[in-house]
Scaffold this active site. Sequence first.
Site, PDB file in Angstrom:
ATOM      1  CD1 TRP A 384       0.457  -1.119   3.080  1.00 18.21           C
ATOM      2  CD2 TRP A 384      -0.054   1.012   3.478  1.00 18.21           C
ATOM      3  NE1 TRP A 384       1.008  -0.794   4.297  1.00 18.21           N
ATOM      4  CE2 TRP A 384       0.706   0.510   4.572  1.00 18.21           C
ATOM      5  CE3 TRP A 384      -0.502   2.328   3.520  1.00 18.21           C
ATOM      6  CZ2 TRP A 384       1.040   1.291   5.665  1.00 18.21           C
ATOM      7  CZ3 TRP A 384      -0.164   3.110   4.624  1.00 18.21           C
ATOM      8  CH2 TRP A 384       0.603   2.585   5.679  1.00 18.21           C
ATOM      9  CG  ASP A 385       4.848   0.732   1.246  1.00 16.61           C
ATOM     10  OD1 ASP A 385       3.905   0.211   1.859  1.00 16.61           O
ATOM     11  OD2 ASP A 385       6.036   0.458   1.455  1.00 16.61           O
ATOM     12  CD  GLU A 513       3.983  -3.967   9.278  1.00 19.70           C
ATOM     13  OE1 GLU A 513       5.007  -4.655   9.516  1.00 19.70           O
ATOM     14  OE2 GLU A 513       3.807  -3.347   8.217  1.00 19.70           O
ATOM     15  CE  LYS A 625       8.057  -2.193  10.807  1.00 15.81           C
ATOM     16  NZ  LYS A 625       7.627  -3.216   9.825  1.00 15.81           N
ATOM     17  CD  GLN A 626       4.338   1.449   9.595  1.00 17.12           C
ATOM     18  OE1 GLN A 626       4.959   0.394   9.643  1.00 17.12           O
ATOM     19  NE2 GLN A 626       3.834   1.929   8.477  1.00 17.12           N
TER      20      GLN A 626
END
Length: 798
Positions: A384-385, A513, A625-626
Amino acid sequence: MKITTTPTGLDTHRYPCDPWRLVESEIGDDLGLTETLFGLGNGYLGMRANPDEGRDAHAHGTFVNGFHETWKIKHAEDAFAFAKTGQTIVNVPDAKLIKLYIDDEPLLIQSADLESYERAVDFRSGALERELIWQTPSGRRARVRSERIVSLEHRHLAVITFEVTMLDGDAPVVLSSQILNRQEGEDEYEVKAASLGEGMDPRKAQAFEHRVLNPEVQRHEHDEHGDDEIVLGYRCTNSGMTVAAGIRHVFEYDGFFEARTDVGPHRSKTVFTVDAVEGKTIRLTKFISYHTSTGVPARELADRCHRTLRRAERLGVDEIRTAQRAWLDWFWRRADIEIDGDPSAQQAVRWNLFQLAQASARVQEQGIGAKAVSGSGYEGHYFWDTEVYVIPFLALTDPGAAKKLLRFRWRMLDAARRRADEMAVAGALYPWRTINGEEASAYYAAGTAQYHINAAVVFAVKRYVDATGDEEFLAKEGVEILIETARMYEDLGFYHHNGERSFQIHGVTGPDEYTTVVNNNLYTNVMAQLNLRYAAETVEHLTETRPELVESLRRRLGLTDDEVAGWREAADAMYLPFDEELGIHQQDDVFLERERWPFELTRDDQYPLLLNFHPLVIYRHQVLKQADVVLAMFLRGEAFDLDQRRRNFDYYDPITTGDSSLSACVQAVVAAQVGHDELAFDYFRQALYVDLADTHGNASDGVHIASAGGVWAGVVHGFGGFHDAGAHLEFSPRLPEAWERAAFHVTHHDRLLRVELTGRTADGVAGGSVTLVEGDTVSVRGADGGIHEIAEGVSLEI
């Protein structure tokens, strides 16, 4: 939070600062990194920056977008609808090789006695150039120059020119130009694949257990002009995909030489033996072509290579160079970002933009992998980036490329429908990671559970249509994507009646994630809300403007008015978890109930956490994580007021590790929007040097292409404050204090605008201007708060 040292730039002794080139003045031992940084590509074909002479390398690599092998995923414990077929990009036969021998001694770059050395990739010419002076073991000196181009104009073409000039005396010189299938004899694919998830970095590609490329074609032609051509063809064992690789030589030397060609199934070469005379230059031009297919026989692809190579020779190297520069002139006019006062940042920004150009120029209705075609990282998969980080860049700089990427997603709809059926939901469910359209993630908790992939595709459709006004695409392809993804979300969610009636989505994983399979992930819900609402609005709009089309959709897809009304109802009732006491949005229903991660007890060498802690240890903590909630605020800023955005950012930023390369760029944008100027610039620099300074330690696997898109967003949406308000455009300048001036361009509805950020006024207010460079009149909110119509050539203060 994780304490990160922000890079301040490159080592200027080894990498002299140049605004339009990345230059290497001496050789280091970080081969993997430099193979990525100096690599070339055009979206279809990618060549890592291995030396022309081969031999020393971290990973020899030539990749073709979408060319992959398949393999059976081995689950320790299988279950219904687990991903069954793995897909891995294949390192195609290497046509870059030109081995050099002087006095029968080989040039080995890493150990050679070099009097001088410079290698540079030029962002304006699109060429990788290298020049060195080699003192051979016999004591003679030779100048060696090479230039490599992967054509941005001609999809299937690359060209290498290789020159040798003896500086001290005469000597026998040999050039061996080769095509090598590296599977045979160099254990590129011979290592037994590790068990999935065991003792391995999930960001890296796996090795194959079987022979991948089976030879089917070997051709050699030698024409009346003395030029020769070799074409090899192969078929993948499992996927059945075919590839042909061809080379054609033009050799120039004013003196005696001989040429001999040997053709084999896995290594073919033409060897030029020269009696080199001091001062006379030997020049070899090597035209290279690759063609691939999902089913066309290798012999047909070999014919295509032949035609490409003949055409390239007729054009000549000068014409290919001219076309390359012309394409990049066009690109930079629309995409360049200018920075005054920070030469290192200027160079780094242009390097990132150049990577985006190389990833998208000739993608032609295929996806863009997480590493584009720069390496084998993430197995060449599309995520999806692309939709969240790359298409927004392209929509405002190269909308034609953005449209092709969206058409690729449209062509994947049938596979997405099959996946939705497997997952017991209506409509279509796009795979979290894939090459051929099938889900390839073996770990469902951090893969298939990321149902937000559908909304990412829809977000990209909306960004493209908003930027271009392309209603024809929306009516023909886009609306079908909107309908099928909206169906999935309405079926996935349900109405909860505990007090206020709300639409909820359970059992999903958001972008973060480190938190998986939760109820009401805020990002997923707020993006699903966009998807449902945009689908309903689009169908209603087309019902008025294209009733015959909507009638066709009703017949073909079984679309009903009640269904469309149901999407709008679900969007309006969407539950967005919010903690009244803290005044922040919850990442999910129970995230705030978890224990915070003990950052003070975590050593630097224990990051990224996913490589040092069992997933369950991570999942039970508040640690990211992000960016997750913060990403939702970036993509859907209209859903949050400024106070909410500031409170959310201040809570989640300290518990975000930045273990993902997709995080810093988003945090930079939102930090700028909420007024944390210094922190925004700090995060921007982290994103800027993700690859150049190898801050995540895996740049050797390829470029982090989504982060490069995030760098662009950091300037345009973060420091420039660009916002498409529909009826008009808005800008909120926030020039970093370290910069004297910055400028960028955006293309909106066939209008090219130039935006300048010029610093702060005496009272501390940031300022700038926008100029309509070309196109029809555009509405822009000015510095005075009013909406102004500006015509071509007119500037407005913002």
